[in-house]
Design a protein around this motif. Sequence first.
Motif, short mmCIF file in Angstrom:
data_model
loop_
_atom_site.label_atom_id
_atom_site.label_comp_id
_atom_site.label_asym_id
_atom_site.label_seq_id
_atom_site.Cartn_x
_atom_site.Cartn_y
_atom_site.Cartn_z
N HIS A 57 0.84 -1.19 0.00
CA HIS A 57 0.00 0.00 0.00
C HIS A 57 0.88 1.24 0.00
O HIS A 57 1.62 1.49 0.96
CB HIS A 57 -0.92 -0.01 1.22
N GLY A 58 0.81 2.01 -1.09
CA GLY A 58 1.65 3.19 -1.18
C GLY A 58 3.12 2.80 -1.20
O GLY A 58 3.57 2.03 -2.03
N SER A 59 3.87 3.33 -0.24
CA SER A 59 5.31 3.04 -0.19
C SER A 59 5.64 1.99 0.86
O SER A 59 6.80 1.79 1.19
CB SER A 59 6.07 4.33 0.15
N GLU A 193 -8.12 -14.31 -16.42
CA GLU A 193 -8.87 -13.26 -15.73
C GLU A 193 -8.17 -12.85 -14.44
O GLU A 193 -8.05 -11.67 -14.13
CB GLU A 193 -10.29 -13.75 -15.44
N ASP A 194 -7.68 -13.84 -13.67
CA ASP A 194 -6.96 -13.54 -12.44
C ASP A 194 -5.68 -12.78 -12.74
O ASP A 194 -5.30 -11.84 -12.03
CB ASP A 194 -6.64 -14.83 -11.69
N LYS A 195 -4.98 -13.19 -13.80
CA LYS A 195 -3.74 -12.51 -14.18
C LYS A 195 -4.04 -11.07 -14.60
O LYS A 195 -3.29 -10.15 -14.24
CB LYS A 195 -3.09 -13.27 -15.33
N ARG A 196 -5.13 -10.88 -15.31
CA ARG A 196 -5.49 -9.53 -15.74
C ARG A 196 -5.79 -8.64 -14.53
O ARG A 196 -5.36 -7.49 -14.46
CB ARG A 196 -6.70 -9.58 -16.66
N LYS A 197 -6.53 -9.19 -13.56
CA LYS A 197 -6.85 -8.43 -12.35
C LYS A 197 -5.59 -8.07 -11.57
O LYS A 197 -5.45 -6.95 -11.07
CB LYS A 197 -7.81 -9.23 -11.47
N ALA A 198 -4.68 -9.04 -11.45
CA ALA A 198 -3.45 -8.79 -10.71
C ALA A 198 -2.61 -7.71 -11.39
O ALA A 198 -2.09 -6.80 -10.74
CB ALA A 198 -2.65 -10.09 -10.57
N LEU A 203 -0.60 -2.15 -11.62
CA LEU A 203 -0.46 -0.94 -12.43
C LEU A 203 -1.11 0.25 -11.74
O LEU A 203 -0.55 1.36 -11.72
CB LEU A 203 -1.09 -1.17 -13.81
N GLU A 204 -2.28 0.04 -11.16
CA GLU A 204 -2.96 1.11 -10.44
C GLU A 204 -2.13 1.58 -9.24
O GLU A 204 -2.03 2.78 -8.95
CB GLU A 204 -4.33 0.63 -9.97
N LEU A 205 -1.50 0.63 -8.55
CA LEU A 205 -0.66 0.97 -7.40
C LEU A 205 0.55 1.79 -7.85
O LEU A 205 0.90 2.80 -7.22
CB LEU A 205 -0.20 -0.30 -6.71
N LEU A 206 1.18 1.40 -8.93
CA LEU A 206 2.34 2.13 -9.45
C LEU A 206 1.96 3.53 -9.90
O LEU A 206 2.67 4.51 -9.64
CB LEU A 206 2.99 1.36 -10.60
#
Length: 235
Positions: A57-59, A193-198, A203-206
Motif C-alpha cells: 500500500h503506497g510506499s 482473468e486472475d492474471k489480468r486483475k493482478a 499498475l494502479e498501485l504504481l
Amino acid sequence: MLPLMAAAAQNASSSLSAASIVSVSALVFTVASFWWLNARQGRLETWEPHSFAAICHGSMVRLRLPLVLHNTGAKPIVVQDLRLSFPDEPASHLPLLWTSSPSRLQPGPDEEPKSPAGFVVAGREAKQLFIEFEAPFTGLVPETRDYKVRIQVRVGHRKGWRPLLTFTLRTTNITYPDRYIVYNNVPLELTKEDKRKADAAILELLEGQEKGASTKGETQRRDSSNDEGEAGTDL
C-alpha cells in the motif's frame, strides 16, 4: 620355568592392555553421549511457508509468514531478532523488519497488536510462529512474478545476522495488493482473468505512487517559489 613365567607375564600384560582399552573406550563413549544428549549446540532450521499474507500500500510493504523453527541440538537457542530481504532486487533499499508476532495468519480488525520479543526454542523441539515483516520506502513494489526472499536471524550464542532460510515468494498469486489478505505460496496456474486483475491492480498501485511523487514535487516547487517571492518583498 623362566619361559613359562615370561609367557604368563606377557598374557597378564595383554589382558591389562585390553582392559584399559575397553575402559577408556567406555569412558569416551559415555562423555560423548552425555555431550550429544545434553550439551550439543545445534542450529535453527525452518522450511518454505505454504502461504503468506501481504499488502503493498503506497510506499509500504508488509508480509506475514507462518514459520516453524526447529532446534537441531540439545541446548536451547535464544532468538533475538529476524529480518527479511530481497537479495536479487537492486531496487530494494531496506530489509523488512520484524514488527509484530500475531496469533494467526489471517489479518483482521479484532487482532491485538503484539510487539516482537525474543523467544527460546528448546533443544530438539520445534516452535510455530506467525512473524510479520514490514518496511516503509523499501524501493520495491512487488510485481506479478516470483521473488527470491531471504530471512536472517540473530541468536544469543552467535554474533551478527545469520542466514536462516532462502525461499521463493510467489507474488504472482497476489491479486489484490492493497488488501491485507492471505495467499497461497505454491506454484499455481492463474487464469487469464486472475492474471489480468493482478496486473491491473499492480499498475494502479504504481500509477498512484507516481502521481503522489509528482504532486509532492509540484507542491515543493510552489512552496519554494512563494518563499523566494516573500524574501524579495522583505528586501
